[in-house]
Enzyme design. Sequence first.
Site, short mmCIF file in Angstrom:
data_model
loop_
_atom_site.label_atom_id
_atom_site.label_comp_id
_atom_site.label_asym_id
_atom_site.label_seq_id
_atom_site.Cartn_x
_atom_site.Cartn_y
_atom_site.Cartn_z
N LYS A 103 0.89 -1.17 0.00
CA LYS A 103 0.00 0.00 0.00
C LYS A 103 0.92 1.21 0.00
CE LYS A 103 -4.16 1.73 0.24
NZ LYS A 103 -5.20 1.54 -0.80
N ASP A 123 -5.36 -3.50 -2.35
CA ASP A 123 -6.80 -3.49 -2.65
C ASP A 123 -7.05 -4.05 -4.05
OD1 ASP A 123 -5.49 -1.22 -3.59
OD2 ASP A 123 -7.06 0.20 -3.01
N ASP A 178 -1.72 -12.49 5.45
CA ASP A 178 -2.72 -13.24 6.21
C ASP A 178 -4.07 -13.15 5.50
OD1 ASP A 178 -3.92 -14.58 8.45
OD2 ASP A 178 -4.69 -12.64 9.11
C1 IPM Z 1 -2.80 -17.56 10.46
C2 IPM Z 1 -3.65 -17.05 11.59
C3 IPM Z 1 -2.80 -16.32 12.60
C4 IPM Z 1 -2.17 -15.13 11.89
C5 IPM Z 1 -3.54 -15.85 13.88
C6 IPM Z 1 -4.32 -16.97 14.53
C7 IPM Z 1 -2.61 -15.22 14.86
O1 IPM Z 1 -4.69 -16.25 11.10
O2 IPM Z 1 -1.89 -18.36 10.70
O3 IPM Z 1 -3.05 -17.19 9.31
O4 IPM Z 1 -2.81 -14.08 11.76
O5 IPM Z 1 -1.03 -15.26 11.46
MN MN Z 2 -4.89 -16.27 8.96
#
Ligand code: IPM
Ligand code: MN
Length: 345
Positions: free
Chosen positions: A182, A214, A238
Amino acid sequence: MNKITVLAGDYIGPEIMDAGLKVLKAATENTDFKYQLAVCPFGGEAIDKCGTPLPQTTIDECTTSDAVLLAAIGGPQWDNEKERPEAGLLKIRQVLNLFANIRPTEITTNMTKYSPLKNATNTDFVIVRELTSGIYFGRPREMTSSYALDTMRYQTQEIERVARVAFKMATNRRKKVTMVDKSNVLATSKLWRKVVTAVAKDYPEVELDFCYVDAMAMKIISQPEQFDVILTENLFGDILSDEAAEITGSLGSIPSMSIGESKLALYEPIHGSAPDIAGKNIANPFSMINSVKMMLINSFQQNEIAAKITQAVDAAIKNNVVTPDLNGKSTTSEVTEFIINEIRK
Ligand code: IPM
Ligand code: MN
Ligand code: NAD
């Protein structure tokens, strides 16, 4: 003897770990590959047993292992704990210095029927997610009743080392890295572009392009076949990896590998503990079985054994022996049994 630490965790964690270990046993029987398992408490289970989500004994077993297999942690009853199960997950990644998380999205021919996309063919990309820095770990972090603060911080060397993982991976694939950020807003993203552009000079055969996060959320759906290696920071990775998983038909199919500078790697599904379906024997075991497969290839160079698992999972998909998340009627145990029987054929 190869040592594998097993962290089953919470809710569907033990159900899918059981499936993964049964498949590991079946695929390795009558081969030269020998292993021992060290089963350790982790996550909510460890909070209940030991008062902390990541006991020192669990860390010690991991650091003396050749690989770590993790299923999933977390759940509503620990949400108000001082140290949540999720804190254990972040800590294990940091303690083992696993700064690069590889999350593949591949839609094989037999899987296209499960994809919500009309044209899902030729999709085969990996997300390389930075895993031990960014807003997940930045300090200060504060919260009062009227104000909260998180800090997104990146240092040059943290970007550089994960970028090298992405470029090396692209070298052995279709030679394209797409960096997602971003940088039209964030200072950290501007630094990412600068560092990644510099690293790219060491890999002249790899094409580098950039995409705002995005727009990337849109392109993963509209043109997934365009991508080879997607490199991004912790939080974006994530979010985008759950989205990418879903285009294969289910979040419950996708494995991951977390690596650092040492040989030790950790393998885990990208999804969570799915409390909504736990205890019903309907969790999709593919994510865990595919994590076992990734471990056999990357930590133990057992490509032949891994190929047996690939073939067996593909047969399950072809014959619609799949769990309800993939619109199937089979239970976790039935899918696992089918795969084991295929392996033994
Ligand atoms: C993942 C999970 C974790 C993250 C959480 C549970 C801390 O969502 O492994 O993708 O955000 O890394
Ligand atoms: Mn995750
Ligand atoms: P989740 O990934 O557990 O579940 C999201 C949805 O996907 C749910 O509807 C669930 O039933 C479904 N799903 C996930 N895995 C599946 C599988 N193998 N088979 C069939 N369906 C599956 O995410 P959530 O519900 O937001 O989080 C639940 C808990 O898991 C939270 O405590 C969260 O913090 C934790 N979590 C842990 C990890 C991890 O251990 N690596 C990852 C993500 C979330």
